[in-house]
Write an enzyme that holds these catalytic residues in place. Structure first.
Site, PDB file in Angstrom:
ATOM      1  N   GLU A 138       0.810  -1.221   0.000  1.00  0.00           N
ATOM      2  CA  GLU A 138       0.000   0.000   0.000  1.00  0.00           C
ATOM      3  C   GLU A 138       0.842   1.269   0.000  1.00  0.00           C
ATOM      4  O   GLU A 138       0.543   2.222  -0.713  1.00  0.00           O
ATOM      5  CB  GLU A 138      -0.960   0.004   1.192  1.00  0.00           C
ATOM      6  CG  GLU A 138      -2.179  -0.908   1.036  1.00  0.00           C
ATOM      7  CD  GLU A 138      -1.891  -2.365   1.344  1.00  0.00           C
ATOM      8  OE1 GLU A 138      -0.752  -2.688   1.744  1.00  0.00           O
ATOM      9  OE2 GLU A 138      -2.806  -3.191   1.183  1.00  0.00           O
TER      10      GLU A 138
ATOM     11  N   HIS B  39      -9.323  -5.521  10.665  1.00  0.00           N
ATOM     12  CA  HIS B  39      -9.985  -5.367   9.362  1.00  0.00           C
ATOM     13  C   HIS B  39     -11.327  -4.640   9.453  1.00  0.00           C
ATOM     14  O   HIS B  39     -12.124  -4.710   8.527  1.00  0.00           O
ATOM     15  CB  HIS B  39     -10.213  -6.746   8.716  1.00  0.00           C
ATOM     16  CG  HIS B  39      -8.975  -7.370   8.172  1.00  0.00           C
ATOM     17  ND1 HIS B  39      -7.887  -7.639   8.950  1.00  0.00           N
ATOM     18  CD2 HIS B  39      -8.641  -7.768   6.916  1.00  0.00           C
ATOM     19  CE1 HIS B  39      -6.935  -8.191   8.210  1.00  0.00           C
ATOM     20  NE2 HIS B  39      -7.367  -8.272   6.973  1.00  0.00           N
TER      21      HIS B  39
END
Lengths: 369, 324
Positions: free
Chosen positions: B60, B129
């Site tokens: 990322e 998450h």
């Protein structure tokens, strides 16, 4: 992969080595004016930096001041090779690159003093000079954080179908940041015309390379092997050697759209920043003196120019005096410039807030009560 | 008007913008060949090819940073985060670079990037998450953050985000991808920073955004049917820019406010909304402003318990009843 040359201990006088390197294909057609121009550019950087150090010591510059003295050959050699679609981005030691691509001393010095006339209107400071009109994308303060942006510039060049490259500069300390490795992978994976330039001055802040980086014996650039990427070691004391190595990387970028990692061996005279109080403790005086005497890229180039009778001592003195005067004038300009207004604090945050007539959104963007 | 899913609405927005502007590219993990982890980009590779729809490696910081660099050169990347929870891996790029470059360059450099993907909890995927970071991003000047709750809003806001010259972070909601709603066939763009009154009412204002919108609407229905209380539901849609006017006008009308969001209560978005109401409509208030947030702990995994941690319609109903 490409040449894996580890810099050798030089035995010949530096000036004669430069004379040999001046005959390399990329350098052999340089005119006298161009060679003098490189000297002028390096002198301008050094005098600007020396002047800014004095201004800092006068207490007029806030925060940090990371000086480039000792590394000038790199920015000047790289800038000399830039075409219309070649870009540069670097870290916080960025004054040299800024001047090398053609930014003015006035706007740079004024930025150091936090003045409204500064290149970033006093909002960036020493670490954050920018000149996108000169393909110069700054000046970034987080170690290694600019390297993915550099890959993005390379992506942009390729996406738009241009023949160009993006030189992303970092220090030897940055190569241990995760973002740098992610950027290496992307550039190699996607065949992007990125050139990663490690300006290895031997120290990550106050920690020597030996104590901060695990690497193959060939050096830091050799980590490229793991990414199937070309790499080279370059001796930073020679402007001609840098042009030769960077020239090859640019050719690879332009013709094959492939990335390269270059490690340019250099040295900084000053501490990590002027605020680095222990700058003389982690290095010996002998080490600094040896570099200054025998490897200083400006001095080595000066001796070459004299040796080859490209310039006379007199002409050099004139260039030096002009650079000193330019730096003095810049310090005066910066001193006399106004500080930014308090109102300007909320300018340049959002494009749309600065272009209210073209605004497309409706709600409130700033919250100050 | 045809009814389509929230997922389809976002995909339509991406497709229309890819066709409208040759600089728009979609980049993210598994957005191309795999068709998108949540199928938002399904079929786009086939239609637009690998130059416009690009699979990124799992990195990322690298690919988000790369998108930011490319946007500085005039590319308009739409970057997908597989989960907003992964934004933290790219935080330096998203905050320091996308958020500060324009400022530090004195306005010389624009960063027209969109970063989008699913946020929020409710899917039993545990603490790492299930993040809801719109409050963290809204705290950063230079960035914009929007949280669409319906297919109509998702499409219109996404198109506005892509056309915006500033970095816009779009938080979709995993639980909303399958929901459906009416979306016109003709083109439309919803300006960022305009809240939407999802249900008109006269007795209390319920402010919400993202996945809390259906929660608030359910509560409003219960209040109406079981308690004869008329609640007005204000969907912020955009956190920054923020539509204070719609919130204030609604509170002036109803004199009461209950704020619902999936952020944790401490330093949540609704802390700012509560301040805004007391600052600009204090004289109109007939009761204290109450909040319903996620219980202040990392996300619970246990499928039986996680719903209890998130804002519930029954809690909203109770809070409203307590101030009537």
């Amino acid at each position: 992969m490409s040449a894996k040359t580890t810099p050798k201990k030089r035995v010949k006088p530096a000036a004669s080595i430069l004379a040999d390197e001046a005959k390399l294909p990329i350098n052999k057609d340089l005119s006298k004016e161009e060679q003098i121009g490189f000297y002028r550019d390096m002198v301008r950087i050094r005098r600007f930096e020396e002047r800014s150090l004095r201004v800092y010591q006068q207490g007029k510059i806030g925060g940090f001041l990371h000086l480039y003295i000792g590394q000038e050959s790199i920015a000047v050699a790289c800038a000399s090779l830039m075409g219309d679609h070649d870009h540069m981005i670097t870290a916080y030691r960025n004054h040299g690159h800024a001047l090398a691509v053609g930014m003015g001393m006035n706007e740079c010095m004024a930025e150091l003093l936090g003045k409204a006339t500064g290149c970033s209107k006093g909002k960036g400071g020493s670490m954050h000079f920018f000149a996108p009109d000169k393909n110069y994308w700054g000046g970034h303060g987080i170690v290694g954080g600019q390297i993915p942006l550099g890959v993005g510039l390379a992506y942009g060049v390729k996406y738009k179908g241009n023949t160009g490259s993006a030189m992303a500069f970092m220090g030897d300390g940055a190569i241990n940041q995760g973002a740098v490795h992610e950027a290496y992978n992307l550039a190699a994976l996607w065949d992007l015309p990125a050139i990663f330039i490690i300006e290895n001055n031997g120290y990550s802040m106050g920690t020597s390379q030996e104590r901060s980086s695990s690497h193959p014996k060939e050096g830091l650039a050799a980590r490229a092997e793991g990414y199937n990427m070309a790499w080279e070691n370059i001796n930073g004391e020679s402007l001609f050697a840098i042009r030769d190595g960077v020239g090859r990387a640019i050719k690879r970028a332009h013709e094959e759209s492939k990335p390269t990692i270059l490690e340019i061996h250099t040295y900084r005279y000053q501490g990590h920043s002027v605020a680095d109080a222990n700058a003389k403790k982690y290095r010996t005086k002998e080490e600094i003196d040896d570099y200054r005497k025998n490897h200083d890229p400006l001095n080595v180039y000066r001796l070459y120019l004299l040796d080859q009778k490209v310039m006379s001592e007199e002409e050099m003195k004139e260039i030096d005096a002009a650079a000193k005067k330019e730096a003095d004038d810049a310090a005066k300009f910066a001193d006399e410039s106004p500080f930014p207004s308090v109102e300007s604090i909320t300018e340049d945050v959002y494009w749309e807030a600065d272009n209210p007539d073209q605004r497309t959104s409706e709600g409130r963007l700033f919250f100050n009560d | 008007m045809p009814e389509i899913s929230y997922r389809q609405a976002i995909k339509d927005a991406l497709a229309e913008e890819i066709e409208r502007d040759e600089n728009v590219v979609v980049i993210g993990e598994e957005v191309a060949q795999y068709n998108g982890a949540y199928k938002v980009t399904e079929g786009l590779l086939e239609r637009y090819g690998p130059k416009r729809i690009v699979d990124a490696p799992i990195s990322e910081a690298g690919f988000i940073g790369m998108g930011i660099g490319a946007s500085m050169l005039g590319v308009r990347p739409v970057m997908e985060l597989m989960f907003w929870s992964f934004a933290y891996v790219a935080w330096d790029q998203m905050i320091n670079n996308a958020g500060c470059v324009r400022y530090m360059s004195g306005g010389l450099i624009n960063v027209p990037i969109v970063i989008r993907g699913p946020a929020n909890g409710g899917t039993n995927v545990g603490a790492t998450h299930s993040h809801t970071p719109e409050n963290l991003i809204a705290n950063m000047p230079g960035l914009k953050v929007v949280c669409p709750a319906t297919p109509y809003d998702a499409k219109g806001l996404m198109k506005a985000a892509i056309r915006d010259n500033d970095p816009v972070y779009v938080m979709e909601s995993t639980l909303l991808y399958g929901t459906t709603g009416e979306v016109p066939e003709e083109e439309y763009v919803i300006p960022l920073g305009k809240a939407d009154i999802k249900k008109e009412g006269t007795d209390v204002t319920i402010v919400c955004h993202g996945p809390s919108v259906p929660v608030a609407l359910t509560a409003a229905q219960v209040l109406e049917e079981e308690h004869n209380i008329s609640a007005e539901v204000v969907d912020l849609r955009s956190i920054r820019p923020l539509d204070e006017e719609t919130i204030i006008n609604s509170v002036k009308k109803t004199s009461r406010a209950v704020l619902v969001e999936e952020n944790r209560p401490f330093c949540g978005v609704d802390a700012q909304i509560a301040y805004t109401i007391q600052n600009k409509a204090f004289d109109y208030l007939d009761a204290p402003i109450l909040r319903v947030s996620t219980i202040d702990a990392p996300a619970m995994y246990s499928p039986a318990i996680e719903p209890e941690q998130l804002p519930k319609a029954a809690t909203v109903v109770d809070k409203v009843l307590s101030i009537m």
